[in-house]
Write a protein that holds these residues in place. Structure first.
Motif, PDB file in Angstrom:
ATOM      1  N   SER A  46       0.818  -1.212   0.000  1.00  0.00           N
ATOM      2  CA  SER A  46       0.000   0.000   0.000  1.00  0.00           C
ATOM      3  C   SER A  46       0.845   1.253   0.000  1.00  0.00           C
ATOM      4  O   SER A  46       0.512   2.236   0.621  1.00  0.00           O
ATOM      5  CB  SER A  46      -0.872  -0.008   1.255  1.00  0.00           C
TER       6      SER A  46
ATOM      7  N   ASP B 273      -9.800  -4.935   9.191  1.00  0.00           N
ATOM      8  CA  ASP B 273      -8.512  -4.245   9.069  1.00  0.00           C
ATOM      9  C   ASP B 273      -8.495  -3.316   7.883  1.00  0.00           C
ATOM     10  O   ASP B 273      -8.095  -2.157   7.968  1.00  0.00           O
ATOM     11  CB  ASP B 273      -7.371  -5.283   8.881  1.00  0.00           C
TER      12      ASP B 273
ATOM     13  N   HIS C 190     -10.710  -0.149   8.342  1.00  0.00           N
ATOM     14  CA  HIS C 190     -10.096   0.809   9.268  1.00  0.00           C
ATOM     15  C   HIS C 190      -9.009   1.602   8.599  1.00  0.00           C
ATOM     16  O   HIS C 190      -8.963   2.824   8.691  1.00  0.00           O
ATOM     17  CB  HIS C 190      -9.469   0.067  10.466  1.00  0.00           C
ATOM     18  N   ARG C 191      -8.120   0.863   7.876  1.00  0.00           N
ATOM     19  CA  ARG C 191      -7.008   1.549   7.239  1.00  0.00           C
ATOM     20  C   ARG C 191      -7.494   2.549   6.212  1.00  0.00           C
ATOM     21  O   ARG C 191      -6.980   3.662   6.089  1.00  0.00           O
ATOM     22  CB  ARG C 191      -6.068   0.493   6.593  1.00  0.00           C
ATOM     23  N   TYR C 192      -8.522   2.152   5.512  1.00  0.00           N
ATOM     24  CA  TYR C 192      -9.053   3.019   4.457  1.00  0.00           C
ATOM     25  C   TYR C 192      -9.568   4.327   5.048  1.00  0.00           C
ATOM     26  O   TYR C 192      -9.255   5.418   4.572  1.00  0.00           O
ATOM     27  CB  TYR C 192     -10.165   2.284   3.690  1.00  0.00           C
TER      28      TYR C 192
ATOM     29  N   GLU D 227      -8.723   5.709   7.759  1.00  0.00           N
ATOM     30  CA  GLU D 227      -7.568   6.513   8.187  1.00  0.00           C
ATOM     31  C   GLU D 227      -7.000   7.287   7.028  1.00  0.00           C
ATOM     32  O   GLU D 227      -6.818   8.504   7.088  1.00  0.00           O
ATOM     33  CB  GLU D 227      -6.451   5.553   8.692  1.00  0.00           C
ATOM     34  N   ASP D 228      -6.693   6.531   5.957  1.00  0.00           N
ATOM     35  CA  ASP D 228      -6.023   7.131   4.799  1.00  0.00           C
ATOM     36  C   ASP D 228      -6.873   8.223   4.186  1.00  0.00           C
ATOM     37  O   ASP D 228      -6.384   9.288   3.787  1.00  0.00           O
ATOM     38  CB  ASP D 228      -5.740   6.052   3.733  1.00  0.00           C
TER      39      ASP D 228
ATOM     40  N   GLN E 135      -5.499   0.961  -3.725  1.00  0.00           N
ATOM     41  CA  GLN E 135      -6.178   0.962  -2.427  1.00  0.00           C
ATOM     42  C   GLN E 135      -7.700   1.078  -2.624  1.00  0.00           C
ATOM     43  O   GLN E 135      -8.471   0.421  -1.932  1.00  0.00           O
ATOM     44  CB  GLN E 135      -5.661   2.120  -1.548  1.00  0.00           C
TER      45      GLN E 135
END
Length: 1713
Positions: A1559, A1613, A1616-1618, A1620-1621, A1634
């Motif tokens: 990523s 997971d 959540h990361r998405y 954030e980004d 992504q």
């Protein structure tokens, strides 16, 4: 008297008597009447007697007193006429013997009266004579009176009476002694006992004698008294007497009646007691007298010698010595000593002359001289009389030269008419040379100015004296000059002649007697000296005594003789005299020689030699030998020292030749006179006639001849004869015409002299040879150090002597040739050349001579003759060797067929030529050898063939001329061909010879020793040939090695079948292996220096430009040859006892060659290895060499099928197996090779192969430019050997071996290639090709695998090892092997012409290996070993490497192949793994497999930039296949699989279902395509296993639960990361990947919920629902996202949640739940 007894005579007597009486009566009638009466009565008386008696004469005699009376009375008248008449009548009566004793007495008394009256003196004498001669009646007193009467008449004044009386006295004395002789004669039969006579003082009472003897005795005794001037005893009435007359009478008695004195002791006594003292006394004045001593020391004046007495005394002495020597030994000693003294120089000249004459008388009586020698010289303490006589003569002659004679010098000229000297005139034969002034030159001696003429005084051998006969001379006569010298000269000559003829005669008799007696005991040819020592039979003793006398005589006289003769020889000016002197010297030399008296012989010869040479000629031989005792030494003669007079130089001889002296430094020239030439002829004569007795003096003779020949300029020509030639140096020889005509004669005599050596006995011949040899040694010494012409006399004459003595050449061959060999080594080339010429001529002549027995039957002689030829080989002078070889060539051409046992020597000569001896010699010798090989092999004894081989071989080794070496190898091939063709006959001969030698050796108790002994002789011959070729195979020159090697192997190949079976053992060990050892050693030590050119301007190819490379070629050739023999002849070799040892050695050689650092050699070694591995064992069926036989072919069948009769040793080539076996048919049982032994051989081969492999492929520790790295062809060949080898050893091939093999295969493949070879091995990198080496490796493994496949169970445990090996190769695809520390370059970067090493492209190989692995695994997956040894795990582990590298692999094809392989393997292996799940054997495989999947599906390597969409999709489809495998082969059987593994798989699927790209936000990666298909597949699989409706086991449910929880966690997971980004990025859009990922997750959530709803509720775990609902808040948070795609996906995901919208339940209810 018979005349006076006849009747007529008696009658006449009576008549005469009567008429006489009548006449008397008439005469006396007037004056003397009484007489007349008596006469008349006498007439009557006569008549009466006549009338009365028959015997008238007897009666007359009885009455003679009366009958005579008238006549006596008539005499008394003193009237001449009457007296005469009466005397006549009385004489008549006497003559008729009619006078009685009394009458005779009366008559004598009457005569006495007449004498006293001096009447009728002559008539008186006549009467007395008649009275005494006609009868023997007068005795004693009467006789003495009659004799005295005669004496007294002798001393009257009247000359005539005197002389008549003297004559009468002589006759009367004679009559007295004759009567005595007659008396003895009468009584000779009555033997009386001789009474010992006392020397009583009364000399008259000689009672023992008979009457006549008594008279004689008294008479002789008184004669002595008278001469001694004493009164006589018997001859009463003597008034006077002269000594001279007395001596004459004594002499005549002694001379005429010697027997009287010898037979009667009384007379002997008189001789001793009276005569001898008398003579000695009378001699005294002569002894004491010294000429020229004026004042004498003695007080009384010395009486002067009186010629008449002295001369008569000498005559008496001569008689005494001659006749009574035996009685008067002592006295004679005195006389002889006196004689010698009279020769002294201080005696008067006449005395010396008569003394010399006396001595001459002795000298002509050799027997007498012999007695002197026996009685005096040979007795101790006695005067050496004989020696003194000779010495005295010598000193006498010398004194004549030194003291000019005081005699009248003119006498010589008057000699002709001088009555006192004998007639003297020049001998007719002497040449009268006119010298200015017409004076005739007399023959003479001349010495130092003293000139003495030679007079002819006597004929040879008779001593006719001149002065001893001068009885009438009172005064001493004058002696003509030269008289004494001439007599003395003749004395010498007669002495020599007498002695020599006597001794030689006796010697001859003795020898014939000896031969008669010793015929049985010794050979008749023995010389007398040897016979002395033989049996002591009588003749021997006699001879021993005689010999002692002969030797003493010679010893006594030689010194004096030689001294005198040498002097005379020097002084002689007359040819005849010279001739006589030389003859005397020659006969003496010969005599001494015959008696073996070396010193004296040499002395005489020396004298002749000195005479032959010019004066003062320096010839060492003559001064250093025994003759030295003569030169310049003096002999003591009679106590006086007499110098040997050396030749005077001022001789007046005619010079006939001028030449050069033979000396190291010739000074000027020397002259030869005619006398020298005369002496030379004598010398030649001596050598010619008396060669047999010369012994060691040959040396003197030959040395002298050599010098003369040199001075005369004679040079040797062919055959050794001397011919007149020009002198080479210095003023050329000057020869007068006289000599010029003589020269051919001399040269001829010289040759004849040596020709006559054939008649010498062996000992003498040896002396001759020795002398020639020492002469030659001297010549050699002289020729050292200068190149002047040497004297070749001796060499030439040795040759000549050898040639004429060919019939007994054996006895002289050794000394002769031994010496010539020394000559051949001389530094002077001319000398050498002649030595060689002589030697080779002798050898050739010896071989062609018609010996008896012929040479063919006398092998010893033939070898003896050839031996010197061999000895010449020890000489280094090339010219000699050339002569030697030319001689050999000639012998071959003329005698080649009959050399027989001489061959070894002849061949030895050729073989003795050494390398350093120059090309021409080698060429000549080689020519001989070629002749031998082409023409003479069949004629020589077969035992010599081996020598021919050796010699030919030695020429091969000569490095002077390459062509000769190569040709000689050709000759060896021809020889081997000859052996092959004539094999049977050669073998037969050799065996016969061997048997004979064996027998001899046994008799001598020796061991037979020859090379290669135990082998039969014919085989030994072959072995020698092979050994020679073997030596040539290691020659330093490559061409020779190559040629020899080819010849050796060809001949073993072509003719080896002739050898006995057992001999092969030697061939292998002593020839082939020995050769291999040497080649190996030479090759490994050969020089690596570059050779610029091959001699001249020949260019050398770069592959042969160092010695090492050239040796490599030899090694290759040799090894190949030996291997070929092992291959083709194995049927012969294997039955030998130690074949396996040989096999080992051969393998060892192959190994060392293979490991040599030379590509050519190592590769060839492997080829040889391959060759020997294709061998078929003898009893096998030859059609299927590669398969082991099930059974051995039954032998009898085979043998039965052989049609040919089994020869014990066929002389034809046979090669088919049937024939091979047939060959053993009759001699040895066929040998079937034991299978076990066979195996051992193969295993030995395997071990060698392993050692070669491991050594050659082991990487070196350090690397530099020169490091040797094996070549690809080598490695390929090495590996290619294995399959064939393996066929034979597979039954015992175990894991260890497999391990070893693996190491080698691995190492071999790892070896890099040198950059210059790469283009040939790798056409280009891009083509995926296997090198032949790699192919070979795979083939090897393939063979193994196939064998295991069909092999027994126990072999199958090898499978895993094979897998390991292959897998190791597979790894090469990503990680090429390292070769030690060698840096390899990639091929693209290598420069072709530099020595760099290039790594191969291993990809194709690795890939092929992988394919093999897969194939193999497919076949063997279920094998116990494969299962136990975790093969599957290993495969996976190996594949993990390329799979994890993926795009980073060197080749793209690799990972693709790896994947497909993995899939194939797993499809087979997983079921097996599941099957064995319980055993735990696969436990460790699962994590490995999980990791592999993980590494491959989520690789860290980045795909290349230029990857096309299609490619990408194709690659993705591969990934999908892997997931499919998981879904079909793994997950369905989850209950047989460890939980952890399933968990890992789930996690992985989970990871795959969500986008697996990293990523990061770099721009570069934005456009990387996502693997959507792949993700989908993962997800579906996950889901599929999440809700499997058919839960059969708790295990399955477990997988589903696990899968779900993984999936949900993963979604949470990502979301959540998405969020954030998104929040962080603000206005910026997120990366494409992504966004895609989040969309995918959202879709997955919706799908999941759908799935969960469809599932039966009891199947869904409560936790799962909780996890699903927990997602909801997160989803809601995503609503703010800016991406429309995300939004639409979100919408779909949120919709299913409506089903969860339910009112909350009551608490109780809730709690219950």
């Amino acid at each position: 008297m018979s005349g006076t007894n006849s009747p007529e005579a008696v009658k006449k007597l009576l008549e005469n008597m009567q008429s006489d009486l009548r006449a008397l009566s008439l005469e006396c009638k007037k004056k003397f009447p009484p007489v007349k009466e008596a006469a008349e009565s006498g007439i009557i008386k006569v008549k009466t007697i006549a009338a009365r008696n028959n015997e008238i004469l007897a009666a007359l005699k009885d009455n003679s007193s009366e009958v005579v009376q008238p006549f006596l009375m008539g005499c008394g008248t003193k009237e001449p006429k009457i007296t005469q008449l009466c005397l006549a009548a009385i004489q008549r009566l006497m003559s008729h013997e009619v006078v009685s004793e009394t009458a005779a007495g009366n008559i004598i008394n009457m005569l006495w009266q007449l004498m006293e009256n001096s009447l009728e003196e002559l008539k008186l004498l006549q009467t007395v004579l008649v009275l005494l001669t006609t009868n023997t009646v007068v005795h004693d007193e009467a006789l003495s009176k009659a004799i005295v009467l005669c004496f007294r008449l002798h001393f009257t004044k009247d000359n005539i009476t005197n002389n008549t009386a003297a004559a009468t006295v002589r006759q009367v004395v004679t009559v007295v002694f004759e009567r005595m002789v007659a008396e003895d004669e009468q009584h000779k039969d009555i033997i009386e006992q001789p009474v010992l006579v006392q020397g009583n003082s009364n000399r008259r009472s000689v009672t023992t004698l008979k009457p006549c003897a008594k008279d004689a005795y008294m008479l002789f005794q008184d004669l002595c008294q008278l001469v001694n001037a004493d009164a006589p005893y018997w001859l009463v009435g003597m008034t006077e007497m002269t000594r001279t007359f007395g001596l004459e009478l004594l002499e005549s008695v002694l001379n005429d009646f010697p027997q009287v004195f010898l037979q009667h002791q009384e007379f002997s006594f008189l001789l001793k007691e009276r005569v001898c003292p008398l003579v000695i006394k009378l001699f005294s004045p002569n002894i004491k007298f010294r000429q020229g001593s004026s004042s004498s020391s003695s007080p009384a004046p010395v009486e002067k010698p009186y010629f008449p007495i002295c001369m008569r005394l000498l005559r008496v002495v001569s008689v005494l010595i001659k006749q009574f020597y035996s009685l008067l030994v002592t006295e004679c000693e005195i006389f002889l000593s006196l004689l010698v003294k009279f020769l002294d120089a201080d005696k008067p000249q006449w005395l010396r002359a008569v003394a010399v004459e006396s001595i001459h008388r002795l000298c002509v009586q050799p027997q007498l001289l012999r007695s002197f020698c026996q009685s005096y010289d040979m007795k101790q303490h006695s005067t050496k009389v004989f020696r003194d006589i000779v010495n005295a003569l010598g000193s006498f002659i010398q004194s004549l030269f030194l003291v000019p004679p005081t005699g009248n010098p003119a006498a010589a000229n008057q000699a002709g008419n001088n009555n006192s000297g004998g007639p003297v005139s020049a001998p007719a034969n002497s040449a009268m040379v006119g010298i200015g002034g017409g004076v005739t030159l007399l023959p003479a001696f001349e010495y130092r100015g003293t000139w003495i003429p030679i007079l002819t005084i006597t004929v040879q051998g008779s001593a006719k004296a001149t002065y001893l006969e001068m009885l009438d001379k009172v005064e001493p006569p004058t002696i003509p000059e030269g008289y004494a010298m001439s007599v003395a000269f003749h004395c010498l000559l007669d002495l020599v002649r007498g002695i020599t003829s006597m001794i030689e005669g006796e010697l001859g008799e003795a020898e014939t007697e000896c031969q008669a007696t010793t015929e049985g005991t010794s050979s008749p040819t023995q010389s007398s000296t040897q016979q002395d020592l033989q049996s002591t039979s009588d003749p021997m003793d006699k001879e021993t005594v005689s010999r002692a006398v002969w030797e003493e005589m010679v010893n006594a006289c030689w010194c004096g003789l030689l001294a005198a003769l040498s002097l005379l020889l020097d002084a002689s000016t007359d040819e005849a005299a010279t001739e006589n002197i030389l003859k005397a010297e020659l006969t003496m030399a010969a005599l001494c020689g015959r008696l073996g008296l070396v010193t004296s012989r040499d002395a005489f010869i020396t004298a002749i030699c000195k005479g032959s040479l010019p004066p003062h000629y320096a010839l060492t031989v003559l001064n250093t030998t025994t003759a030295a005792t003569l030169s310049n030494k003096s002999y003591s003669i009679q106590g006086q020292s007499v110098m040997m007079i050396s030749p005077s130089s001022e001789s007046h001889q005619q010079v006939v030749a001028v030449g050069q002296p033979l000396a190291v430094q010739p000074q000027g020239t020397v002259m030869l006179t005619s006398k020298n030439i005369q002496c030379m002829r004598t010398l030649l004569n001596l050598a010619h006639c008396h060669g047999a007795v010369l012994g060691t003096s040959w040396q003197l003779v030959l040395a002298t001849l050599q010098h003369l020949v040199w001075i005369l300029g004679l040079k040797p020509s062919s055959g050794g004869a001397l011919k007149p030639g020009r002198a080479v140096e210095g003023p050329s020889t000057v020869l007068t015409t006289a000599v010029m005509t003589d020269l051919p004669v001399i040269s001829n005599i010289l040759s004849r002299l040596f020709e006559s050596s054939q008649y010498l006995d062996d000992v003498s011949l040896h002396h001759l040879i020795n002398a020639l040899c020492s002469l030659s040694l001297e010549a050699m010494d002289m020729a050292y150090g200068n190149n002047k012409e040497p004297s070749l006399f001796a060499v030439a004459k040795l040759l000549e002597t050898g040639l004429v003595n060919m019939h007994r050449i054996e006895i002289l061959w050794r000394p002769l040739t031994g010496h010539l060999l020394e000559v051949c080594q001389h530094p002077n080339s001319r000398m050498r050349e002649w030595g060689a010429e002589a030697l080779t001529s002798l050898i050739k002549a010896g071989l062609t001579f018609n010996h008896d027995p012929p040479l063919s039957q006398n092998q010893r002689l033939q070898l003896l003759l050839l031996n010197p030829l061999k000895e010449m080989s020890n000489i280094n002078h090339p010219d000699i060797r050339l002569k030697q070889l030319e001689c050999v060539l000639q012998i071959l051409q003329s005698q080649g067929d009959s050399l027989g046992p001489g061959w070894p020597l002849v061949l030895g000569v050729m073989g003795a030529i050494r390398n350093d001896q120059g090309e021409s010699l080698i060429r000549t010798a080689f020519q001989c050898l070629q002749l031998v090989v082409t023409d003479f092999l069949p004629t020589m004894p077969c035992t010599c063939l081996q020598i021919v081989v050796d010699v030919a071989g030695s020429f091969g080794l000569h490095n002077q001329e390459l062509n000769i070496s190569l040709t000689s190898i050709g000759l060896l091939w021809n020889i081997s061909d000859y052996f092959f063709q004539r094999g049977e006959t050669i073998e037969k001969d050799l065996n016969k010879e061997e048997a004979a030698q064996q027998k001899q050796a046994e008799e001598k108790g020796l061991v037979l020793n020859r090379p290669f002994h135990p082998a039969p002789p014919f085989d030994c011959l072959w072995l020698c040939l092979y050994a020679k070729l073997g030596e040539l195979c290691v020659d330093p020159r490559p061409a020779v090695r190559k040629s020899a090697g080819q010849t050796l192997f060809s001949t073993i190949g072509a003719h080896g079948t002739l050898l006995q079976h057992s001999t092969w053992h030697t061939v292998i060990w002593k020839v082939l292996f020995h050769l291999l050892d040497r080649v190996r050693e030479s090759s490994t030590t050969a020089d690596k220096e570059k050779i610029e050119s091959g001699g001249g301007n020949i260019l050398i190819h770069h592959s042969r430009d160092t010695a090492e490379k050239q040796w490599a070629e030899t090694w290759v050739l040799t090894l190949a040859g030996v291997a070929r023999i092992f291959n083709t002849r194995r049927y012969l070799l294997q039955p030998l006892g130690d074949f396996s040892r040989a096999w080992d050695v051969l393998l060892d050689h192959i190994q060392s060659a293979a490991l040599s650092k030379n590509n050519e050699v190592s590769l060839a070694a492997l080829k040889s290895f391959q060759e020997i591995l294709q061998i078929v064992s003898p009893a096998r069926d030859s059609d299927k060499p590669e398969t082991p036989p099930v059974v051995n072919v039954p032998m009898p069948v085979l043998i039965g099928s052989v049609s040919g009769p089994g020869l014990s040793r066929p002389f034809v080539r046979t090669d088919s197996i049937g024939e091979r076996l047939g060959r053993y048919g009759s001699s040895e049982p066929p040998i079937v090779t034991d299978e076990l032994e066979d195996l051992n051989l193969w295993w030995a081969a395997w071990n060698t192969w392993y050692r070669i492999g491991s050594e050659s492929t082991k990487p070196p520790i350090t690397f530099d430019k020169l490091t040797f790295i094996p070549s690809q062809p080598f490695l390929t060949a090495l590996i290619q050997i294995f399959p064939a080898l393996y066929q034979h050893i597979k039954t015992g091939f175990n894991m260890d071996d497999l391990q070893k093999l693996g190491v080698i295969l691995h190492s071999a493949v790892s070896v890099p290639i040198s950059s210059d070879a790469s283009p040939f091995i790798l056409p280009s990198y891009t083509e995926a090709v296997l090198t032949s080496l790699q192919e070979a490796v795979l083939t090897a493994l393939d063979v193994l695998q196939k064998a295991i496949c069909v092999g027994p169970e126990n072999m199958q445990i090898m499978y895993p090892a094979i897998f390991d090996q292959l897998l190791a190769f597979v790894e090469f695809s990503c990680k090429p092997p390292q070769y030690g520390q060698l840096e390899t370059k990639h091929i693209a970067n290598a420069k072709y012409n530099q020595a760099e090493w290039v790594a191969l492209n291993y990809v194709p190989f690795a890939e092929r290996s992988l394919e093999v692995v897969v194939d193999l695994y497919q076949k063997t997956a279920c094998h116990k070993a494969v299962v136990n040894e975790k093969v599957l795990q290993n495969i996976i582990k190996t594949l993990r490497v390329p799979l994890s590298l993926k795009y980073s692999c060197p080749s793209e094809s690799t990972w693709k192949l790896a994947v497909s392989s993995l899939l194939k393997v797993l499809s087979i292996g997983l079921p097996v793994a599941r099957q064995h799940a319980s055993s735990g054997k696969f436990d460790s495989m699962w994590p490995e497999l999980a990791n592999t999947f993980e590494d491959f599906l989520f690789t860290k390597s980045i795909p290349p930039d230029n990857l096309s969409i299609q490619e990408f999709q194709r690659n993705e489809s591969i990934d999908v296949e892997v997931v499919q495998l998981i879904s079909t082969e793994i997950l369905p059987y989850a209950n047989f699989i460890p939980k952890e593994f399933v968990g890992q798989i789930m996690t992985m699927l989970n990871k795959g279902s969500i986008h697996s790209q990293s990523s990061s936000f770099t721009e570069a990666e934005i456009d990387i395509r996502l693997r959507e298909e792949f993700s989908k597949m993962c997800f579906e699989t996950l889901l599929q296993f999440s809700f499997s409706n058919k839960v059969t086991t708790p295990q399955e449910g477990y997988i589903s639960r696990m899968a779900l929880s993984v999936l949900l966690k993963r979604s949470q997971d990502v979301l959540h990361r998405y969020i954030e980004d998104e929040r962080l990025s603000g206005k910026c859009p997120l990366p494409r990947q992504q966004v895609t990922e989040i969309i995918f997750v959202l879709k997955a959530v919706s799908t999941l919920i759908d799935s969960l709803k469809k599932t039966q509720p009891e199947n869904v775990d409560g936790n799962t629902w909780a996890q699903v609902i927990a997602l909801y808040p997160t989803l809601v948070e995503c609503i703010t996202c800016s991406s429309s795609e995300v939004c639409s996906a979100l919408k779909e995901a949120l919709v299913p949640f409506k089903d969860f919208m339910q009112p909350p339940a009551s608490k109780v209810q809730n709690g219950d739940s």
